[in-house]
Design a protein around this motif. Structure first.
Motif, short mmCIF file in Angstrom:
data_model
loop_
_atom_site.label_atom_id
_atom_site.label_comp_id
_atom_site.label_asym_id
_atom_site.label_seq_id
_atom_site.Cartn_x
_atom_site.Cartn_y
_atom_site.Cartn_z
N GLY A 1 0.71 -1.40 -0.06
CA GLY A 1 -0.08 -0.04 -0.05
C GLY A 1 0.75 1.25 0.22
O GLY A 1 0.16 2.36 0.39
N GLU A 2 2.22 1.11 -0.18
CA GLU A 2 2.81 2.26 -0.03
C GLU A 2 3.09 2.87 -1.72
O GLU A 2 4.29 2.89 -2.33
CB GLU A 2 4.39 2.07 0.44
N ASP A 3 1.91 3.28 -2.00
CA ASP A 3 1.85 3.63 -3.81
C ASP A 3 2.84 4.68 -4.05
O ASP A 3 3.43 4.85 -5.23
CB ASP A 3 0.34 3.75 -4.28
N VAL A 4 2.83 5.71 -3.14
CA VAL A 4 3.68 6.97 -3.74
C VAL A 4 5.13 6.51 -3.77
O VAL A 4 5.68 7.01 -4.84
CB VAL A 4 3.49 8.12 -2.82
N LEU A 5 5.67 5.94 -2.64
CA LEU A 5 7.06 5.54 -2.74
C LEU A 5 7.39 4.57 -3.93
O LEU A 5 8.55 4.58 -4.48
CB LEU A 5 7.47 5.05 -1.37
N ALA A 6 6.48 3.73 -4.08
CA ALA A 6 6.50 2.57 -5.31
C ALA A 6 6.91 3.46 -6.50
O ALA A 6 7.80 3.15 -7.40
CB ALA A 6 5.67 1.65 -5.17
N ALA A 7 5.94 4.56 -6.54
CA ALA A 7 6.04 5.30 -7.94
C ALA A 7 7.27 5.90 -7.96
O ALA A 7 7.86 5.96 -9.10
CB ALA A 7 4.53 6.19 -8.15
N LYS A 8 7.76 6.50 -7.13
CA LYS A 8 9.13 7.13 -7.15
C LYS A 8 10.10 6.07 -7.39
O LYS A 8 11.04 6.62 -8.20
CB LYS A 8 9.41 7.66 -5.67
N MET A 9 10.17 4.87 -6.90
CA MET A 9 11.07 3.91 -7.27
C MET A 9 11.47 3.92 -8.95
O MET A 9 12.34 3.79 -9.54
CB MET A 9 11.03 2.77 -6.73
N ARG A 10 10.04 3.80 -9.30
CA ARG A 10 10.12 3.27 -10.91
C ARG A 10 10.28 4.78 -11.82
O ARG A 10 11.24 4.61 -12.64
CB ARG A 10 8.70 3.09 -11.23
N ASP A 11 9.95 5.98 -11.08
CA ASP A 11 10.28 7.26 -11.74
C ASP A 11 11.60 7.72 -11.70
O ASP A 11 12.35 7.96 -12.62
CB ASP A 11 9.48 8.26 -11.16
N ASP A 12 12.26 7.26 -10.61
CA ASP A 12 13.73 7.44 -10.44
C ASP A 12 14.45 6.59 -11.59
O ASP A 12 15.53 7.32 -12.18
CB ASP A 12 14.14 7.37 -9.00
N LEU A 13 14.18 5.35 -11.71
CA LEU A 13 14.77 4.61 -12.63
C LEU A 13 14.56 4.87 -14.12
O LEU A 13 15.49 5.15 -14.89
CB LEU A 13 14.23 3.13 -12.70
N LYS A 14 13.39 5.20 -14.43
CA LYS A 14 13.02 5.91 -15.75
C LYS A 14 13.84 7.09 -16.22
O LYS A 14 14.39 7.33 -17.05
CB LYS A 14 11.36 6.25 -15.71
N ASN A 15 13.86 8.25 -14.76
CA ASN A 15 14.46 9.21 -15.21
C ASN A 15 15.96 9.26 -15.48
O ASN A 15 16.68 9.86 -16.05
CB ASN A 15 14.38 10.26 -14.12
N VAL A 16 16.42 8.18 -14.71
CA VAL A 16 18.08 8.08 -14.59
C VAL A 16 18.30 7.23 -16.20
O VAL A 16 19.36 7.57 -16.87
CB VAL A 16 18.44 7.52 -13.45
N ILE A 17 17.53 6.53 -16.46
CA ILE A 17 17.94 5.93 -17.84
C ILE A 17 17.64 6.86 -18.87
O ILE A 17 18.42 7.10 -19.87
CB ILE A 17 17.00 4.78 -18.16
N GLU A 18 16.56 7.75 -18.95
CA GLU A 18 16.48 8.89 -19.90
C GLU A 18 17.72 9.82 -19.96
O GLU A 18 18.10 10.11 -20.79
CB GLU A 18 15.20 9.61 -19.58
N LEU A 19 18.42 9.76 -18.76
CA LEU A 19 19.41 10.90 -18.61
C LEU A 19 20.86 10.40 -19.13
O LEU A 19 21.52 10.81 -20.00
CB LEU A 19 19.59 11.13 -17.15
N SER A 20 20.91 9.07 -18.88
CA SER A 20 22.24 8.36 -19.09
C SER A 20 22.40 7.15 -19.98
O SER A 20 23.28 6.56 -20.30
CB SER A 20 22.86 7.80 -17.68
N GLY A 21 21.08 6.30 -20.13
CA GLY A 21 21.14 5.42 -21.02
C GLY A 21 21.04 3.97 -20.15
O GLY A 21 20.93 4.02 -18.91
N PHE A 22 21.61 2.97 -20.73
CA PHE A 22 21.30 1.49 -20.05
C PHE A 22 22.54 0.84 -19.46
O PHE A 22 23.26 0.22 -20.01
CB PHE A 22 20.87 0.73 -21.20
N TYR A 23 22.93 1.56 -18.26
CA TYR A 23 24.10 1.26 -17.69
C TYR A 23 23.91 0.30 -16.65
O TYR A 23 22.73 -0.12 -16.33
CB TYR A 23 24.81 2.39 -16.83
N GLU A 24 24.91 -0.32 -16.14
CA GLU A 24 24.93 -1.57 -15.15
C GLU A 24 24.27 -0.90 -13.73
O GLU A 24 23.29 -1.59 -13.19
CB GLU A 24 26.19 -2.07 -14.84
N CYS A 25 24.79 0.37 -13.47
CA CYS A 25 24.27 1.05 -12.23
C CYS A 25 24.46 2.44 -12.29
O CYS A 25 25.14 2.88 -13.47
CB CYS A 25 24.71 0.43 -11.13
#
Ligand code: DGY
Length: 429
Positions: A370-394
């Motif tokens: 039920g922690e939807d807001v934080l769950a969405a943040k985890m996904r958004d952060d990953l989306k944003n970082v991939i959009e910024l830098s590409g498909f890195y290991e970490c």
């Protein structure tokens, strides 16, 4: 419609395909890796169900006779990687592998794909079930030390979180083997040494391998008498979650006896989960099994308690407040190590960087609880970082810079299966 990043992610998976299985990235990791393949299958399943199941089936082909599924399956030699099978020298399976395992996400991925793929999915899951059962039994029997009632680990590589500062305790308590043969690291030829584990850590990693080799990879002996023995919240929570998923499969597929055994494992783990609670620090942490010493820092494995569905209301509250504290200091969460703890380094492998597969599991658990807001943040952060830098290991959680391996398979896979906005509009975080 596919975005440019969707197409790039598909290209990466195609490029890293080695004929039915997928390597994490060329040169740096040129074999099939255990937990990588499970996450990769989720990405492949967005394009080709048959090939996704094949990824998992080829992983299971590497199972050792005692039930362990090794961390790496060596179908070929490749001098680009050290240590290859010439160093491990295991002899206990149809295909060569390492002498240690990796976090057991397989059953959770199989359960997820089985649910999505109808009758064919159930058929493929049924065929994989005995191997998964044998592997989970191996964890519960061979990695539970005498006198203890939690699953442990004998090598930082087995945790998948190789050089996380959590392991400093166990590594400090062991000696580097004085008779270690000279060796040449390959990882630092393919990646920036500043982002990889130190030489001192490597000497200890290889010392544990030497010990395993010298005892003929007797896994019970390695657990009880090996140089390193720590309890990892990552392995523990992932296995508990995988046991729950394996139980659902057993019930659905009619494995009744097995279902009873799995239910006992789950019951035991629910009771012993509290052993990971570091009361002084207020989080689930790693600890050295021989000395009882706790690690004092919040890792991304600490946040997996939701994924395993354990913890009291107070423990969950405290876990969430650590995550909020860390989020207030990072641009992209969840960092793999605590920015307020000693040894945080934002670009060094598991000492700080954000990892896509960890965000995926953390978010899944948060969402389920039920922690939807934080769950969405985890996904958004990953989306944003991939959009910024590409498909890195970490990724550096402070700047978003990509670290270590590029064109990385699990990052591409989890983009397709989870983070891509064009492909996952309907999917909740
Ligand atoms: C490596 O070689 O860095 C791997 O993580 C070991 O599994």
């Amino acid at each position: 419609m596919l975005s440019e990043l969707d197409k790039k992610a598909r290209d990466i998976l195609a490029k890293n395909d080695r004929g039915g299985f997928t390597i994490p990235t060329a040169r740096l990791y040129p074999f099939q890796w255990n937990w990588d393949s499970a996450f990769i299958a989720l990405g492949i399943a967005t394009m080709d169900n048959q090939r996704a199941w094949q990824e998992l089936e080829m992983l299971v082909e590497g199972q050792a006779d005692d039930g362990m599924i090794p961390s790496i399956i060596f179908r070929n030699d490749d001098d680009d990687y050290f240590p290859g099978h010439k160093v491990w020298q295991t002899k206990n399976g149809a295909i060569n592998g390492t002498g240690i395992s990796q976090p057991p996400v397989l059953a959770s991925v199989v359960a997820q794909l089985a649910k999505a793929h109808g009758q064919e999915g159930l058929k493929r899951a049924k065929a994989l079930f005995p191997a998964m059962m044998k592997w989970h039994r191996w964890w519960h029997e061979c990695r539970t030390p005498e006198g203890a009632d939690v699953v442990c680990t004998v090598h930082p590589w087995e945790t998948g979180r190789d050089n996380c500062p959590d392991w400093k305790i166990g590594l400090r308590n062991m000696q580097t083997d004085p008779n270690l043969e000279p060796y040449q690291r390959k990882d630092i030829e393919h990646a920036n040494p500043e982002e990889r584990p130190s030489q001192e850590e490597y000497d200890k990693y290889i010392s544990i391998v030497k010990f395993g080799r010298e005892i003929g990879w007797d896994q019970t002996l390695l657990t009880n008498k090996g140089p390193f023995l720590m309890a990892d919240p990552g392995i523990f929570f992932i296995l508990l979650r995988a046991d729950r998923d394996l139980l659902s499969l057993a019930q659905e597929l009619g494995f009744e006896e097995e279902a009873q055994i799995i239910a006992q494992w789950i019951k035991g783990a629910e009771i012993s989960a509290n052993q990971f609670w570091n009361e002084e620090f207020g989080a689930f942490c790693a600890w050295d099994v021989r000395t009882g010493e706790f690690s004092h820092g919040f890792s991304n494995a600490s946040a997996l308690c939701f994924y395993a569905d354990v913890g009291t209301a107070e423990q969950r509250e405290k876990t969430l407040s650590h995550m909020e504290r860390i989020a207030s200091q990072t641009k992209f969460g969840q960092s793999s190590w605590d920015p307020d703890a000693p040894l945080f380094e934002s670009q060094r492998y598991w000492c700080g960087p954000l990892w896509c597969q960890m965000n995926y599991m953390i978010a899944k658990g948060l969402k389920e609880q039920g922690e939807d807001v934080l769950a969405a943040k985890m996904r958004d952060d990953l989306k944003n970082v991939i959009e910024l830098s590409g498909f890195y290991e970490c990724f550096d959680p402070l700047s978003g810079a990509g670290c270590i391996g590029h064109d990385f398979s699990w990052t591409a896979a989890l983009w397709l299966a989870w983070a891509s906005p064009s492909l996952n509009q309907q999917t909740p975080a």
